[in-house]
Design an enzyme around this catalytic site. Structure first.
Site, PDB file in Angstrom:
ATOM      1  N   ASP A  27      80.291 -21.737  55.940  1.00 47.77           N
ATOM      2  CA  ASP A  27      79.493 -20.827  55.132  1.00 47.77           C
ATOM      3  C   ASP A  27      80.345 -19.641  54.676  1.00 47.77           C
ATOM      4  O   ASP A  27      81.490 -19.500  55.114  1.00 47.77           O
ATOM      5  CB  ASP A  27      78.328 -20.335  56.014  1.00 47.77           C
ATOM      6  CG  ASP A  27      77.012 -20.396  55.279  1.00 47.77           C
ATOM      7  OD1 ASP A  27      77.008 -20.145  54.069  1.00 47.77           O
ATOM      8  OD2 ASP A  27      75.985 -20.676  55.934  1.00 47.77           O
TER       9      ASP A  27
ATOM     10  N   ASP B 271      70.605 -21.383  48.367  1.00 50.23           N
ATOM     11  CA  ASP B 271      69.813 -22.293  49.201  1.00 50.23           C
ATOM     12  C   ASP B 271      68.603 -22.883  48.481  1.00 50.23           C
ATOM     13  O   ASP B 271      67.912 -22.200  47.717  1.00 50.23           O
ATOM     14  CB  ASP B 271      69.303 -21.544  50.436  1.00 50.23           C
ATOM     15  CG  ASP B 271      70.431 -21.217  51.399  1.00 50.23           C
ATOM     16  OD1 ASP B 271      71.594 -21.458  51.048  1.00 50.23           O
ATOM     17  OD2 ASP B 271      70.140 -20.725  52.499  1.00 50.23           O
TER      18      ASP B 271
HETATM   19  C1  GLA Z   1      73.396 -20.057  54.388  1.00 46.56           C
HETATM   20  C2  GLA Z   1      73.521 -21.511  53.969  1.00 46.56           C
HETATM   21  C3  GLA Z   1      72.414 -22.324  54.586  1.00 46.56           C
HETATM   22  C4  GLA Z   1      72.443 -22.177  56.095  1.00 46.56           C
HETATM   23  C5  GLA Z   1      72.371 -20.710  56.481  1.00 46.56           C
HETATM   24  C6  GLA Z   1      72.601 -20.487  57.950  1.00 46.56           C
HETATM   25  O1  GLA Z   1      72.281 -19.465  53.821  1.00 46.56           O
HETATM   26  O2  GLA Z   1      73.525 -21.620  52.584  1.00 46.56           O
HETATM   27  O3  GLA Z   1      72.538 -23.669  54.192  1.00 46.56           O
HETATM   28  O4  GLA Z   1      73.614 -22.754  56.605  1.00 46.56           O
HETATM   29  O5  GLA Z   1      73.332 -19.945  55.793  1.00 46.56           O
HETATM   30  O6  GLA Z   1      72.468 -19.140  58.302  1.00 46.56           O
END
Ligand code: GLA
Length: 636
Positions: free
Chosen positions: A194, A281
């Site tokens: 990430d 996301d």
């Molecule tokens: C980000 C990523 C998600 C997930 C979260 C975890 O938002 O895009 O897919 O992994 O972090 O905190």
């Protein structure tokens, strides 16, 4: 941000181990004779499996994870290809400051203290169990010192604990040691990396100011490519690549990039990882699914065996995609299958109703996603409310998806032209949701329900009987240089209301750079390929000062009709086209300007493994010159 604060991370990174940014060839258009998209790791086909995040967020534990893994096995999904069981954010307790070792939450993963691991918890017993069940195991980390939940989560739920230093569980400054722990000691097979740690911890961020976290100068700004430090971000991934190679001598690993389409990663993610997120996301609502779909849907040339676009994990099982919304759930699955997206289930499978398991288990759709040719679907019909996507399969069949994005039924017409099949010969269709068989000649009418995606496997006689257009084999085409010098946000991506922010703030402004990238059958700005008034329905649209690498799977001849596209704003700019085979010159054109007729460029390519297609223009400022490789094809 001051210049000094912006440059400091570059200086630090250049002093580190990463070489890739510095060893880039001086002339990006010079032929290399080499396929340069990521070929390391193990992702010849899009990865399939399960990830904990969409179901549990940080509240993951062994029971939840093993429950889903068991359901994958018992329901037959494992046999159908679902292999990865991936732990997302929420597993880390702290970094032990005496030796910098990461300590996992043994309270949530009790097997971590069994066997030889009485003192220091280890994920090895869990990965051993998953491996014994036939699975592969994945873990999560961050490019910075801290993870995304540390940046954004409000609750205390399963966040790292202890002092500021102990809560620094990300890779920054520890990459090699952590990768070694994950892969050599703990036996993981995959890692998702990430980027919140390099985006959310500026020294004026409230969490930093309050003393909870150490500042790290952001090198990613999701809303601005110009404020992102692209070379510095790439350099962090180069370090990860080196460590992955070091601790996986068998090459069997999968690297998932998660920087959400920022820093122009939609153009270069394919060069440094196996899957790369193209947007922020996903959430369990239709609008967000559209956003994430759009972020990958016109980028077929940026996906190949070994390096796939990732519009995020499946959200089937919740909200707009739960068992009361099977039409939406089927669409989500079909679209991901067509895009060659990773098929990572994000549901709590312990309680997932059978109709949703049946969607995950649709073998015909899985076969499209896992087709060995590795061609992401191309957009044959494109409008805001309705799209037709076509994917060329290894045996010459076409998969076609008719996608109704809106809330009214649509009376659609599917034509043989959409499929690049002959209009005077029958086309046989198999509906991959219902199994129904049908056929048509020239065109067929069908009603597509609101939010429905009808998917057929189609057999017909190809218009190009003795070869394949490059736009029918995007998995073999890599835009090594796509000519984009001033990255601009892609305006074709649906801007949904992010459910985690609602209508607070300013909404979603265009932010995903990538507009102007290489396109299949259309110009980089999504217009028909047209040279001096002649339109090509097949071909490659790209900007000048570009180099495409094309793998040749045994074809004898290459041919195309090239020129400056009529849509070029600068009509005076001359462009020369060059063709190389395994690094050696094969053919070229004189300088061509807008309005000059398309010029043939062709060569015998028997025995050539890699072609390179270069369009060179001197003195171009900005992205102004779209060029067209009309009818570009490899012929038997
Ligand atoms: C980000 C990523 C998600 C997930 C979260 C975890 O938002 O895009 O897919 O992994 O972090 O905190």
């Amino acid at each position: 941000m001051t210049l000094r604060r912006f440059l400091l991370p570059i200086a630090l990174l250049c002093a580190g181990t990463s070489l890739s940014a510095q060893t880039a060839p001086a002339d990006p258009l010079a032929p290399t004779g080499r396929w340069t998209a990521y070929a390391a790791g193990s992702a010849q086909l899009p990865p399939m499996g399960w990830n904990s995040w969409n179901a549990f967020f940080t509240e993951i534990d062994e029971e939840k994870l093993m429950g889903s893994a068991r359901r994958i096995l018992d329901s037959g999904l494992a046999e159908k290809g679902y292999r990865y069981i991936n732990i997302d954010d929420g597993w880390a307790l702290k970094r032990r400051t005496s030796d910098d070792r990461l300590i996992l939450r043994a309270d949530k993963f009790p097997s971590a203290l069994t066997g030889r691991n009485k003192g220091t918890p280890s994920f090895r017993p869990l990965t051993d169990r998953l491996h014994a069940m036939g699975f592969k195991a994945g873990i999560y980390s961050d490019l910075g010192r801290n993870t995304c939940s540390q940046a954004y989560s409000d609750g205390p739920t399963q966040l790292p604990e202890g002092t500021v230093a102990e809560r620094e569980v990300g890779l920054y400054g520890h990459t090699d040691k952590d990768i070694r722990l994950f892969f050599s000691d703990w036996g993981f097979d995959a890692i998702k990396v990430d980027g919140c740690g390099i985006r959310a911890f500026a020294d004026d961020a409230p969490r930093v100011r309050s003393g909870q976290f150490r500042a790290l100068v952001p090198i990613i700004d999701q809303h601005s490519v110009t404020r992102s430090n692209v070379p510095a971000v790439k350099a962090l991934f180069a370090d990860i690549n080196q460590s992955l190679a070091r601790y996986n001598p068998d090459g069997d690993y999968m690297l998932s990039l998660c920087i959400w389409g920022s820093a122009n990663v939609r153009s270069w993610g394919k060069d440094v990882g196996n899957i790369s997120r193209t947007s922020d996301d996903i959430s369990a609502d239709w609008g967000r699914m559209l956003t994430n779909f759009d972020s990958a849907a016109r980028r077929a040339f940026y996906a190949h065996p070994g390096s796939w676009n990732d519009p995020d994990m499946l959200f089937i099982g919740k909200g707009d995609f739960d068992a009361d919304h099977l039409t939406e759930a089927r669409s989500h699955f079909a679209l991901w299958a067509m895009l060659n997206a990773p098929l990572l289930i994000g549901a709590d499978l312990r309680s997932t109703p059978q109709p949703l398991i049946d969607i995950f288990g649709n073998a015909d759709l899985i076969a499209l996603n896992q087709d060995s040719a590795g061609n992401q679907a191309v957009m044959a019909f494109d409008a805001d409310g309705f799209q037709i996507l076509v994917k060329t399969l290894a045996n010459g069949d076409k998969a076609v998806a008719l996608f109704n994005r809106g809330l009214a039924p649509i009376d659609a017409v599917l034509t043989a032209d959409h499929l690049k099949f002959r209009a005077d010969r029958p086309v046989a269709l198999a509906n991959l949701w219902t199994g129904a068989k049908s056929d048509f000649t020239k065109e067929m009418k069908l009603r597509v329900a609101p939010r429905e995606t009808v998917v057929f496997r189609a057999k017909g006689e190809r218009v190009l009987a003795d070869g394949l257009y490059l736009s029918e084999q995007p998995g073999m085409v890599n835009p090594a240089a796509d000519g984009v010098v001033q990255p601009e946000p892609d305006p074709t991506i649906y801007r949904s209301i992010p459910n985690w922010r609602g209508t607070r703030g300013i909404g979603e402004r265009p932010m995903y750079a990538g507009w102007g990238g290489a396109m299949a059958d259309f110009t980089p700005y999504n217009q028909p390929l047209t040279i001096a008034g002649k339109t090509f329905t097949s071909g490659v649209g790209i900007l000048a000062n570009s180099r495409l690498e094309v793998r040749n799977a045994g074809f004898a001849r290459f041919s195309a009709q090239v020129g400056v596209d009529d849509s070029a704003l600068d009509g005076d700019q001359p462009v020369r086209f060059f063709l190389y085979g395994d690094g050696k010159p094969l053919a070229s054109t004189p300088p061509l300007r807008r309005g000059q007729p398309a010029q043939a460029i062709a060569a015998d390519v028997k025995g050539v493994k890699l072609l390179e297609l270069v369009a060179r223009a001197d003195g171009v400022k900005g992205n102004a010159v779209p060029v067209s490789w009309g009818d570009a094809a490899l012929l038997r």
